[in-house]
Every structure is written in C-alpha cells, then in structure tokens.
Motif scaffolding. Structure first.
Motif, PDB file in Angstrom:
ATOM      1  N   ILE A   1      38.406  46.903  30.658  1.00  0.00           N
ATOM      2  CA  ILE A   1      37.594  45.375  30.443  1.00  0.00           C
ATOM      3  C   ILE A   1      38.679  43.899  30.081  1.00  0.00           C
ATOM      4  O   ILE A   1      38.371  42.894  30.577  1.00  0.00           O
ATOM      5  CB  ILE A   1      36.954  45.952  28.878  1.00  0.00           C
ATOM      6  N   GLY A   2      39.719  44.254  29.280  1.00  0.00           N
ATOM      7  CA  GLY A   2      40.715  43.219  29.386  1.00  0.00           C
ATOM      8  C   GLY A   2      41.669  42.526  30.553  1.00  0.00           C
ATOM      9  O   GLY A   2      41.784  41.495  30.939  1.00  0.00           O
ATOM     10  N   LEU A   3      41.409  43.743  31.737  1.00  0.00           N
ATOM     11  CA  LEU A   3      41.341  43.006  33.585  1.00  0.00           C
ATOM     12  C   LEU A   3      40.275  42.034  33.666  1.00  0.00           C
ATOM     13  O   LEU A   3      40.355  41.422  34.701  1.00  0.00           O
ATOM     14  CB  LEU A   3      42.249  44.052  34.071  1.00  0.00           C
ATOM     15  N   SER A   4      39.245  42.584  33.482  1.00  0.00           N
ATOM     16  CA  SER A   4      37.937  41.969  33.390  1.00  0.00           C
ATOM     17  C   SER A   4      38.057  40.232  32.839  1.00  0.00           C
ATOM     18  O   SER A   4      37.652  39.602  33.736  1.00  0.00           O
ATOM     19  CB  SER A   4      36.533  42.538  33.396  1.00  0.00           C
ATOM     20  N   LEU A   5      38.326  39.879  31.889  1.00  0.00           N
ATOM     21  CA  LEU A   5      38.976  38.333  31.088  1.00  0.00           C
ATOM     22  C   LEU A   5      40.205  38.040  32.653  1.00  0.00           C
ATOM     23  O   LEU A   5      39.686  36.708  31.409  1.00  0.00           O
ATOM     24  CB  LEU A   5      39.138  39.245  29.780  1.00  0.00           C
ATOM     25  N   VAL A   6      41.168  38.972  32.508  1.00  0.00           N
ATOM     26  CA  VAL A   6      41.734  37.558  33.485  1.00  0.00           C
ATOM     27  C   VAL A   6      40.961  37.353  35.095  1.00  0.00           C
ATOM     28  O   VAL A   6      40.794  36.387  35.563  1.00  0.00           O
ATOM     29  CB  VAL A   6      42.902  38.085  33.348  1.00  0.00           C
ATOM     30  N   PHE A   7      40.829  38.127  35.021  1.00  0.00           N
ATOM     31  CA  PHE A   7      39.591  38.921  37.040  1.00  0.00           C
ATOM     32  C   PHE A   7      38.478  39.262  36.702  1.00  0.00           C
ATOM     33  O   PHE A   7      38.205  40.115  36.854  1.00  0.00           O
ATOM     34  CB  PHE A   7      40.470  39.387  37.981  1.00  0.00           C
ATOM     35  N   PRO A   8      38.270  37.814  36.332  1.00  0.00           N
ATOM     36  CA  PRO A   8      36.331  38.162  36.571  1.00  0.00           C
ATOM     37  C   PRO A   8      36.032  39.123  37.693  1.00  0.00           C
ATOM     38  O   PRO A   8      34.243  39.151  37.694  1.00  0.00           O
ATOM     39  CB  PRO A   8      35.329  36.699  36.056  1.00  0.00           C
TER      40      PRO A   8
END
Length: 369
Positions: free
Chosen positions: A75-82
């Motif tokens: 989920i955290g990575l999705s905030l950086v790479f949508p």
C-alpha cells in the motif's frame, strides 16, 4: 551418541539464525528493489513470496504478521507509484498469507507428532540400551550408538555390560533389519542376557538362553515377509582375577584388540550359531580365550561400522584406523571413531552402528602406556 559423555557436534548458530531471518531479509530486499527501480520492473509483485517462505520455518502468528507487513508495504509503494497494480498484488499477498498460515499450522502439528514419537523412541532406548557405569573395577568401558533411522533414534543393534560373580560380561549384537521393527527383538535378547549373565556360570549356557529368548520372541511376533529374523551376537567374559578373556561368537564381526600398537583380530576357531537359528544349524557353541593385559584396548562393534561407505563406495577401513590409534582411554577412542565415521560416510549411514571400547587398567592404579 556416546553413552557416557556424549560428543556434541558444534552447531553453526550464526547460519541458523540467518536462515530463520531470511523471510524478513527477503521482504526488505523486494521492497528496496521495488522502490529503487522503475515501476515497469514490478518487483513489488514478489512480496507474496516472503510469507510463503516464512511458513516453512515460523509459527502461525509471525507468518501472519509478516504477511500484514508486506500488505502495508504494498500500500505504501502504491502511494509512490500509482500504477503498480496494487489491488491485484494485495489480493495475492492476502491469499498467500492465509495459505502460508495454514501450512505453518500443519507443519507444527507434524513436528509435535514427531517429537512425541522421538520421546517414545528415547524411552525404548533407555530399556534396550540402558546407561552403564564407565568403570567395573579395573575395567573401563564406553559405548557408542548411532541409528540409521534418524527419526527412530534406535535400531536393531544392541549391547549390554553387567558385573557378575563370574566377571564382567559384555554383549553386543545386531538384529536383522533396522529401525523400530527390530527394537522388540533386540530388547528380548538384552533382557535375557541381563538375567542369564548373573545366573549362568558358563558362557555357553548364557548363549543358549539368548537363543531361546530370541526364538520365543520370533514365534510370538513373526517377521514380515518370508525371511527369518535372526541376530548376530558376541559374548565376552573378563574374569575379575585373570588377564585372559573368553569370547563366544555367534556369527558376529570379530573384536579388535590393540596391544602396545599391535592390532589383533580375535577370530574364533569355531563360530557358534546365530541367535534363533540353533535349531536349524545345530546347537554347538564354543568359547575361545585370549590374553588381555593392562593397557590393552578391546573394540567390539557391529557390521554397520566396517560397512560404512564413502561417496565412492569405499568401506570404512576399521582395522587400519584402529592400528593408527594411540593408547587412549575408551571414551577418547570412541569419540574419534564417531567423528571419523561421520566424516567418512558423508552421504549418511546405511545401517545402525554400535560399539563398545574396553580397557584393562593396572590393578595398582597406574595406567600402562
């Protein structure tokens, strides 16, 4: 193991700790690569592998916690790479974590079952191979036992030593077969020896009682298959007052005697019948006598030692190995034998192994060099 003073193989605790931490390390590596590389490489899709790996070595709760951490990282990575395909990967992490938790639960149940089996095997071992003193008067004795069936931790090899009015009497033998099916036959023979060694003045009568006990056991519990269950056995008597030993050999490998650097193979003139086969091949027993001086070391062993193979198929050179040994106490001799056997048979043991090392001390208290 060695009955008195068991040698312990040094465990590599650092490597074991690193292996147990490998799911965490894998999680950190995947998350770092997913953050440091372009989104097109999609390293984040490998995050479900971490809880799957944890299931092989962790309990259920830590496995679930690691899966939760992986989900939060995704989920955290999705905030950086949508555009990482978060929901598909998150669903994969949840599914793998649930499966991994169930796999961890099943693995722990099997480990508990195996632990209980080993407890039972240890109890059986205490019956068949009971602990014994290191000294009987001026006779020093050590024992070695290694089972080929590691899960059972006991097999068809057996030994016993008792101090009787007729001297110190030793028994070593090998029941055909290995693992738990051979334990009952070995126990019947050992229990018969413990009684007969005290009650019979002649080794021949002791051997006859062992044969009768083995025959009765085989009749009550027939072996699986057409082959007869039999046992080899070697009886040794060391009189309290004399420096000669009596040996009765029922088809067993001959003992080795190390005397001041000279090795003797104590072959018998007329081998006696194997246990439970006397009715078939004749009830003819014979006892041979040999010199046994202070400082001499006697090695009794089962065929699993002489037949231990290396990767290239070479047998363990027991006689040559024994000839190279210095005049050491029995405990040190068997510790060296244990180490060199494991080194020689690097692929694992093919048969159970048992050995007794005996040294006669000077009755005045000084060891003979």
């Amino acid at each position: 193991m060695i009955e008195s003073g068991r040698p312990r193989l040094r465990r590599r605790y650092g490597r074991g700790r690193l292996v147990r931490l490998s799911p965490v390390i894998l999680t950190v590596v995947i998350a770092s690569l997913a953050y440091a590389t372009p989104p097109e490489m999609a390293f984040s899709r490998l995050l479900p592998a971490a809880p799957a790996l944890a299931a092989a070595m962790w309990p259920v709760l830590p496995t679930i916690l690691l899966g939760t951490v992986c989900l939060l990282l995704m989920i955290g990575l999705s905030l950086v790479f949508p555009d990482l395909g978060t929901w598909w990967t998150a669903a994969g992490i949840i599914a793998v974590t649930v499966a991994a938790a169930y796999g961890s639960h099943v693995r722990l149940q099997r480990e508990r079952t195996l632990f209980q089996v080993r407890l039972v095997a240890d109890a059986a071992q205490q019956v068949v191979l009971s602990p014994m003193p290191r000294r009987f008067g001026n006779v020093e004795i050590e024992s070695l036992y290694l089972a080929a069936a590691a899960e059972a931790r006991i097999g068809g090899d057996f030994y016993e030593v008792v101090d009787t009015p007729y001297g110190v009497r030793l028994l070593i033998g090998d029941v055909r077969g290995k693992g738990l099916p051979a334990v009952g036959a070995a126990a019947a023979i050992v229990n018969a020896f413990r009684e007969a060694a005290y009650g019979e003045a002649d080794l021949v009568d002791v051997a006859r009682r062992l044969d009768a006990s083995s025959t009765r056991y085989n009749a009550a519990f027939p072996p699986d298959g057409p082959m007869e269950r039999f046992a080899t056995a070697l009886l040794v008597e060391i009189p309290h007052e004399g420096r000669r030993i009596g040996i009765l050999n029922c088809g067993h490998p001959p003992p080795l005697l190390l005397n001041r650097g000279r090795l003797r193979v104590l072959e018998t003139m007329a081998p006696s019948p194997l246990l439970s086969l006397a009715e078939l091949i004749g009830d003819h027993y014979s006892v041979d006598t040999f010199g046994f001086d202070p400082g001499d070391v006697l090695l009794l062993y089962t065929d699993g030692i002489a037949e231990a193979r290396a990767r290239d198929g070479e047998f363990f050179p027991l006689a040559a190995w024994m000839r190279r040994q210095p005049s050491t106490p029995p405990r040190e001799l068997l510790t060296a034998l244990h180490r060199d056997l494991l080194r020689h048979s690097s692929r694992g043991l093919d048969d159970d192994i048992a050995a007794l090392a005996v040294r006669l001390r000077d009755p005045r208290g000084a060891d003979t060099p």
